[in-house]
Scaffold this motif. Structure first.
Motif, PDB file in Angstrom:
ATOM      1  N   GLY A  67       0.831  -1.236   0.000  1.00  0.00           N
ATOM      2  CA  GLY A  67       0.000   0.000   0.000  1.00  0.00           C
ATOM      3  C   GLY A  67       0.847   1.259   0.000  1.00  0.00           C
ATOM      4  O   GLY A  67       0.490   2.263  -0.615  1.00  0.00           O
ATOM      5  N   ALA A  68       2.001   1.140   0.692  1.00  0.00           N
ATOM      6  CA  ALA A  68       2.854   2.336   0.812  1.00  0.00           C
ATOM      7  C   ALA A  68       3.330   2.785  -0.551  1.00  0.00           C
ATOM      8  O   ALA A  68       3.302   3.989  -0.870  1.00  0.00           O
ATOM      9  CB  ALA A  68       4.048   2.024   1.722  1.00  0.00           C
ATOM     10  N   ASP A  95       4.529   3.356   7.885  1.00  0.00           N
ATOM     11  CA  ASP A  95       3.373   2.548   8.291  1.00  0.00           C
ATOM     12  C   ASP A  95       2.911   3.013   9.664  1.00  0.00           C
ATOM     13  O   ASP A  95       3.495   3.956  10.225  1.00  0.00           O
ATOM     14  CB  ASP A  95       3.728   1.058   8.281  1.00  0.00           C
ATOM     15  CG  ASP A  95       4.858   0.715   9.248  1.00  0.00           C
ATOM     16  OD1 ASP A  95       5.127   1.576  10.164  1.00  0.00           O
ATOM     17  OD2 ASP A  95       5.490  -0.333   9.119  1.00  0.00           O
ATOM     18  N   GLY A  96       1.872   2.388  10.188  1.00  0.00           N
ATOM     19  CA  GLY A  96       1.291   2.864  11.464  1.00  0.00           C
ATOM     20  C   GLY A  96       2.266   2.824  12.614  1.00  0.00           C
ATOM     21  O   GLY A  96       2.097   3.517  13.609  1.00  0.00           O
ATOM     22  N   ASN A  97       3.302   2.029  12.470  1.00  0.00           N
ATOM     23  CA  ASN A  97       4.273   1.944  13.575  1.00  0.00           C
ATOM     24  C   ASN A  97       5.384   2.967  13.449  1.00  0.00           C
ATOM     25  O   ASN A  97       6.342   2.946  14.221  1.00  0.00           O
ATOM     26  CB  ASN A  97       4.892   0.561  13.610  1.00  0.00           C
ATOM     27  CG  ASN A  97       3.826  -0.502  13.844  1.00  0.00           C
ATOM     28  OD1 ASN A  97       2.901  -0.264  14.617  1.00  0.00           O
ATOM     29  ND2 ASN A  97       3.923  -1.599  13.131  1.00  0.00           N
ATOM     30  N   ILE A 147      -3.359   8.071   7.124  1.00  0.00           N
ATOM     31  CA  ILE A 147      -4.233   7.533   6.057  1.00  0.00           C
ATOM     32  C   ILE A 147      -4.587   6.092   6.427  1.00  0.00           C
ATOM     33  O   ILE A 147      -3.732   5.310   6.853  1.00  0.00           O
ATOM     34  CB  ILE A 147      -3.487   7.556   4.702  1.00  0.00           C
ATOM     35  CG1 ILE A 147      -3.170   8.999   4.263  1.00  0.00           C
ATOM     36  CG2 ILE A 147      -4.249   6.796   3.612  1.00  0.00           C
ATOM     37  CD1 ILE A 147      -4.344   9.788   3.726  1.00  0.00           C
ATOM     38  N   HIS A 148      -5.869   5.797   6.241  1.00  0.00           N
ATOM     39  CA  HIS A 148      -6.331   4.387   6.395  1.00  0.00           C
ATOM     40  C   HIS A 148      -6.612   3.885   5.007  1.00  0.00           C
ATOM     41  O   HIS A 148      -7.410   4.465   4.269  1.00  0.00           O
ATOM     42  CB  HIS A 148      -7.614   4.344   7.245  1.00  0.00           C
ATOM     43  CG  HIS A 148      -7.358   4.775   8.673  1.00  0.00           C
ATOM     44  ND1 HIS A 148      -6.963   3.899   9.663  1.00  0.00           N
ATOM     45  CD2 HIS A 148      -7.380   5.997   9.244  1.00  0.00           C
ATOM     46  CE1 HIS A 148      -6.782   4.568  10.785  1.00  0.00           C
ATOM     47  NE2 HIS A 148      -7.021   5.885  10.550  1.00  0.00           N
ATOM     48  N   ARG A 149      -5.904   2.876   4.626  1.00  0.00           N
ATOM     49  CA  ARG A 149      -6.080   2.347   3.246  1.00  0.00           C
ATOM     50  C   ARG A 149      -6.025   0.818   3.307  1.00  0.00           C
ATOM     51  O   ARG A 149      -5.056   0.220   3.776  1.00  0.00           O
ATOM     52  CB  ARG A 149      -4.936   2.893   2.381  1.00  0.00           C
ATOM     53  CG  ARG A 149      -5.057   2.482   0.926  1.00  0.00           C
ATOM     54  CD  ARG A 149      -3.759   2.974   0.213  1.00  0.00           C
ATOM     55  NE  ARG A 149      -3.679   2.450  -1.134  1.00  0.00           N
ATOM     56  CZ  ARG A 149      -4.011   3.092  -2.237  1.00  0.00           C
ATOM     57  NH1 ARG A 149      -4.479   4.327  -2.143  1.00  0.00           N
ATOM     58  NH2 ARG A 149      -3.869   2.537  -3.430  1.00  0.00           N
ATOM     59  N   GLY A 150      -7.113   0.355   2.829  1.00  0.00           N
ATOM     60  CA  GLY A 150      -7.236  -1.125   2.781  1.00  0.00           C
ATOM     61  C   GLY A 150      -6.933  -1.776   4.102  1.00  0.00           C
ATOM     62  O   GLY A 150      -6.236  -2.798   4.152  1.00  0.00           O
ATOM     63  N   GLY A 151      -7.478  -1.184   5.147  1.00  0.00           N
ATOM     64  CA  GLY A 151      -7.311  -1.718   6.512  1.00  0.00           C
ATOM     65  C   GLY A 151      -5.929  -1.475   7.088  1.00  0.00           C
ATOM     66  O   GLY A 151      -5.655  -1.826   8.211  1.00  0.00           O
ATOM     67  N   GLN A 152      -5.065  -0.873   6.311  1.00  0.00           N
ATOM     68  CA  GLN A 152      -3.697  -0.567   6.817  1.00  0.00           C
ATOM     69  C   GLN A 152      -3.613   0.913   7.231  1.00  0.00           C
ATOM     70  O   GLN A 152      -4.358   1.746   6.737  1.00  0.00           O
ATOM     71  CB  GLN A 152      -2.672  -0.823   5.694  1.00  0.00           C
ATOM     72  CG  GLN A 152      -2.536  -2.255   5.280  1.00  0.00           C
ATOM     73  CD  GLN A 152      -1.950  -3.158   6.340  1.00  0.00           C
ATOM     74  OE1 GLN A 152      -0.988  -2.793   7.001  1.00  0.00           O
ATOM     75  NE2 GLN A 152      -2.563  -4.338   6.579  1.00  0.00           N
ATOM     76  N   GLU A 153      -2.718   1.131   8.140  1.00  0.00           N
ATOM     77  CA  GLU A 153      -2.511   2.526   8.582  1.00  0.00           C
ATOM     78  C   GLU A 153      -1.189   3.034   8.007  1.00  0.00           C
ATOM     79  O   GLU A 153      -0.173   2.352   8.057  1.00  0.00           O
ATOM     80  CB  GLU A 153      -2.448   2.605  10.111  1.00  0.00           C
ATOM     81  CG  GLU A 153      -3.782   2.380  10.756  1.00  0.00           C
ATOM     82  CD  GLU A 153      -3.671   2.355  12.287  1.00  0.00           C
ATOM     83  OE1 GLU A 153      -2.599   2.004  12.815  1.00  0.00           O
ATOM     84  OE2 GLU A 153      -4.677   2.717  12.936  1.00  0.00           O
ATOM     85  N   ILE A 156       1.531   9.719   5.644  1.00  0.00           N
ATOM     86  CA  ILE A 156       2.271  10.429   4.588  1.00  0.00           C
ATOM     87  C   ILE A 156       3.017  11.570   5.301  1.00  0.00           C
ATOM     88  O   ILE A 156       2.415  12.431   5.956  1.00  0.00           O
ATOM     89  CB  ILE A 156       1.309  10.989   3.533  1.00  0.00           C
ATOM     90  CG1 ILE A 156       0.493   9.865   2.916  1.00  0.00           C
ATOM     91  CG2 ILE A 156       2.066  11.790   2.467  1.00  0.00           C
ATOM     92  CD1 ILE A 156      -0.680  10.325   2.063  1.00  0.00           C
ATOM     93  N   TYR A 157       4.319  11.520   5.140  1.00  0.00           N
ATOM     94  CA  TYR A 157       5.134  12.515   5.884  1.00  0.00           C
ATOM     95  C   TYR A 157       5.956  13.360   4.898  1.00  0.00           C
ATOM     96  O   TYR A 157       6.716  12.800   4.114  1.00  0.00           O
ATOM     97  CB  TYR A 157       6.058  11.779   6.861  1.00  0.00           C
ATOM     98  CG  TYR A 157       6.843  12.695   7.746  1.00  0.00           C
ATOM     99  CD1 TYR A 157       6.180  13.590   8.609  1.00  0.00           C
ATOM    100  CD2 TYR A 157       8.229  12.702   7.742  1.00  0.00           C
ATOM    101  CE1 TYR A 157       6.901  14.437   9.411  1.00  0.00           C
ATOM    102  CE2 TYR A 157       8.953  13.562   8.554  1.00  0.00           C
ATOM    103  CZ  TYR A 157       8.281  14.436   9.400  1.00  0.00           C
ATOM    104  OH  TYR A 157       9.000  15.283  10.193  1.00  0.00           O
ATOM    105  N   ILE A 158       5.666  14.661   4.911  1.00  0.00           N
ATOM    106  CA  ILE A 158       6.441  15.538   4.028  1.00  0.00           C
ATOM    107  C   ILE A 158       7.342  16.416   4.895  1.00  0.00           C
ATOM    108  O   ILE A 158       6.877  17.102   5.806  1.00  0.00           O
ATOM    109  CB  ILE A 158       5.510  16.399   3.160  1.00  0.00           C
ATOM    110  CG1 ILE A 158       4.721  15.474   2.214  1.00  0.00           C
ATOM    111  CG2 ILE A 158       6.298  17.414   2.321  1.00  0.00           C
ATOM    112  CD1 ILE A 158       3.641  16.164   1.425  1.00  0.00           C
ATOM    113  N   LEU A 159       8.634  16.345   4.579  1.00  0.00           N
ATOM    114  CA  LEU A 159       9.622  17.082   5.400  1.00  0.00           C
ATOM    115  C   LEU A 159      10.387  18.083   4.519  1.00  0.00           C
ATOM    116  O   LEU A 159      10.957  17.697   3.509  1.00  0.00           O
ATOM    117  CB  LEU A 159      10.598  16.078   6.024  1.00  0.00           C
ATOM    118  CG  LEU A 159      11.690  16.672   6.910  1.00  0.00           C
ATOM    119  CD1 LEU A 159      11.123  17.264   8.177  1.00  0.00           C
ATOM    120  CD2 LEU A 159      12.722  15.597   7.255  1.00  0.00           C
ATOM    121  N   ASP A 160      10.305  19.333   4.912  1.00  0.00           N
ATOM    122  CA  ASP A 160      11.024  20.395   4.155  1.00  0.00           C
ATOM    123  C   ASP A 160      12.186  20.890   5.012  1.00  0.00           C
ATOM    124  O   ASP A 160      12.001  21.208   6.187  1.00  0.00           O
ATOM    125  CB  ASP A 160      10.047  21.545   3.859  1.00  0.00           C
ATOM    126  CG  ASP A 160      10.640  22.550   2.897  1.00  0.00           C
ATOM    127  OD1 ASP A 160       9.989  22.841   1.881  1.00  0.00           O
ATOM    128  OD2 ASP A 160      11.758  23.091   3.174  1.00  0.00           O
TER     129      ASP A 160
END
Ligand code: ADP
Length: 593
Positions: A67-68, A95-97, A147-153, A156-160
């Motif tokens: 999913g990622a 991922d969620g962790n 984001i919850h997608r297809g039961g996965q957590e 999305i991390y954007i770093l400037d």
């Protein structure tokens, strides 16, 4: 001082520019950073709130293994909108962790758990809230979207890394420093220019003030502007003008006083409190018969009359006497500017010698008059008493003799009174001369004829020698005859019988003269100066015996002086006396005297 004023101005300008640039710089840099931060979050918000993207992100196309990566693929299409360039702004999928599943260069990275990331991992996954807290102080900007997608957590991390913003800030900093340097140069130049326009008039004002302090009023200070300094310069010029006028007045007064002091007949000496001479006039030195310099002290001059402390503490003034050789000086001593630093004592010296002498002479004169009148009066009284007491008892020749004495004495008294009246007329300026033109030669001849018999009586040889061609003179004939008779009668009286009396007369320039020379008893040296004084007689008994009053020569002197002539005793060899009479041909008014 001017230098420091100049430096102060430069310092003020520099400090002003520095502080201004610092404030502006700080404000600008802060605003730019804040703007970037705000722009970042609003950009992120806008993109992630798009429904289609949200749908694509949360809805898997089917059974997904990774999913990622799918998420990364979806987001790739939005890379431009999100500004992800994988250099300064990178996209990570976790991922969620919190384990990074997708990174820009595919490597495994251990991300720093920032506040936003932690928030997304903990609260965000449950509440669907985005971790988008902005932090101005941090050296990065980040957003973490759960984001919850297809039961996965996923997150999305954007770093400037804020490189763009930092680059801009740095550029701005350089710009600010450049403008600061530029501003400093301008401010220094400006302050020079300003100091020139401000300090130059102050400088000329200072120079003018220094000139005035040295009493140079020749030039006015130029007024170059109408500002405060211009007004100050104008006022200063007015003030200097007034000061010059005042100084001129003071100088005038001083000159007046100096002239007064210089020509005053009274002496004036001023002393300081310490007793030193501050000022003295020539009259003072003349009267005190000594030099008066700055080193002369009060003590030396007037210490014997009154102590300086006495004068300084006198309520008004002190008076005193000071005999100096044969002169009497009257002193008036007064303090001046009492209680002030510059005060002292002033001594005015008045020469009262003549006054004293006159008083003395007057006293002597009164005593003489009383004495001279008392003697004949006593005689008259005693003879009259004798006649009264012995009325009818005295022989007729005795009575006649007594009456003769009484007549003689009363004649003498009349004589004295007449002489005194003549003198008093001269004293009170009433004895006016009856001026006529007459022959001097004839006058001398007439006088000779008048006394001839008297001289004969005493067996004197009386001679007369006249220069030929003597002129007529303008004088009071009666009085001049009286003088001549007096001189010759004295010679007859004071020359023992059988003497020689020679009369000479002649002319010398604008004057005529007569000398009477006898070989009689003469006048002792010590009596010569006093012979013209009233009642002065060398031998009182002899004078009285011969009917003299002691007033003859003093009257003669008065008359001759009224004619502006001269009567003097001559120095001569041998016994006797020689007297010279001199008169102006043109009378008393002849200025050639
Ligand atoms: P007096 O009336 O006493 O003569 P004067 O004034 O004429 O007064 O003279 C003053 C004095 O001067 C006289 O008393 C006398 O002592 C002296 N004196 C004047 N003339 C002669 C002289 N020719 N010889 C000597 N003594 C004189």
């Amino acid at each position: 001082m001017l230098r420091s004023l100049h430096m102060k101005l430069v310092m003020i300008m520099v400090l002003l520019i520095l502080s201004l640039m610092m404030v502006v710089g700080a404000f600008l840099i802060n605003s730019v950073t804040a703007f970037y931060l705000e722009d970042f979050y609003s950009q992120m918000g806008e993109v992630f709130q798009e429904p289609s993207l949200y749908h694509d992100l949360t809805t898997p196309s089917g059974e997904e293994e990774n999913g990622a990566e799918q998420l990364a693929l979806v987001l790739e299409a939005y890379a431009g909108e999100l500004g992800v360039d994988n250099r300064n702004r990178k996209l990570y999928i976790l991922d969620g962790n919190g384990v990074c599943r997708v990174s820009p260069d595919g490597e495994e990275v251990q991300l720093e758990y920032t506040e936003n990331l932690l928030f997304a991992m903990t609260t965000g996954l449950e509440t669907n809230e985005v971790g988008d807290e902005s932090n101005l102080a941090a050296d990065y900007m980040d957003v973490a979207v759960p984001i919850h997608r297809g039961g996965q957590e996923y997150i999305i991390y954007i770093l400037d890394n804020k490189a763009t913003s930092n680059d801009l800030t740095n550029q701005m900093l350089v710009l600010i420093i450049e403008s600061l340097v530029f501003g400093l140069i301008i401010s220094i130049l400006l302050s020079f220019l300003l100091s020139k326009t401000m300090i130059t008039p102050i400088q000329s004002l200072t120079e003018g003030a220094m000139r005035v302090a040295e009493r140079d009023f020749s030039r006015k200070i130029e007024v170059s502007s109408q500002d405060e300094i211009g007004v100050l310069t104008d006022t200063f010029n007015d003030m200097a003008g007034q000061l010059q006028d005042t100084l001129r007045q003071v100088e005038n007064e001083r000159n007046k006083l100096d002239t007064l002091f210089l020509h005053m007949t009274d002496g004036v000496v001023a002393f300081s409190r310490a007793g030193r001479v501050i000022h003295s006039n020539p009259a003072a030195a003349r009267m005190l018969r000594r030099r008066i310099g700055e080193e002369t002290t009060y003590e030396e001059l007037f210490g014997n009359t009154a102590a300086l402390e006495q004068v300084l503490s006198a309520p008004d003034h002190l008076e005193g006497d000071l005999p100096v050789r044969d002169r009497y000086l009257e002193l008036l001593m007064a303090p001046f500017d009492r209680g002030r630093e510059g005060g002292g004592a002033l001594v005015v010296i008045h020469d009262v010698t003549e006054q004293r002498k006159n008083e003395e002479m007057r006293r002597e004169f009164v005593a003489n008059v009383s004495h001279e009148l008392r003697t004949p009066l006593t005689n008259i009284r005693s003879y009259a008493e004798t006649l009264t007491d012995n009325a009818g008892d005295l022989p007729p020749d005795m009575e006649k003799k007594f009456l003769g004495v009484i007549l003689n004495e009363s004649d003498r008294m009349t004589h004295i009174v007449q002489d005194l009246l003549t003198l008093s007329r001269f004293d009170s300026e009433r004895g006016e001369l009856k001026l006529t033109r007459f022959s001097f030669e004839d006058a001398v001849q007439d006088m000779y004829n008048a006394v001839y018999m008297e001289a004969q009586k005493h067996s004197h040889a009386l001679t007369l020698e006249l220069e030929p061609g003597m002129p007529e003179i303008l004088a009071d004939r009666e009085r001049i005859l009286q003088v001549m008779m007096n001189i010759v009668s004295n010679s007859i009286k004071y020359t023992p019988d059988g003497g020689h009396i020679d009369i000479y007369a002649g002319r010398k320039q604008n004057r005529v003269w007569m000398i009477v020379n006898d070989d009689g008893i003469g006048i002792p040296e010590e009596d010569r100066p006093r012979i013209f004084e009233r009642f002065y007689r060398v031998d009182k008994a002899r004078s009285r015996q011969s009917g003299g009053t002691g007033l003859g020569l003093s009257i003669a002197k008065e008359i001759v002086e009224r004619h502006q002539g001269r009567i003097t005793l001559l120095r001569k060899e041998g016994p006797g006396l020689a007297i010279r009479l001199e008169l102006n041909i043109e009378g008393p008014g002849d200025g050639n005297e």
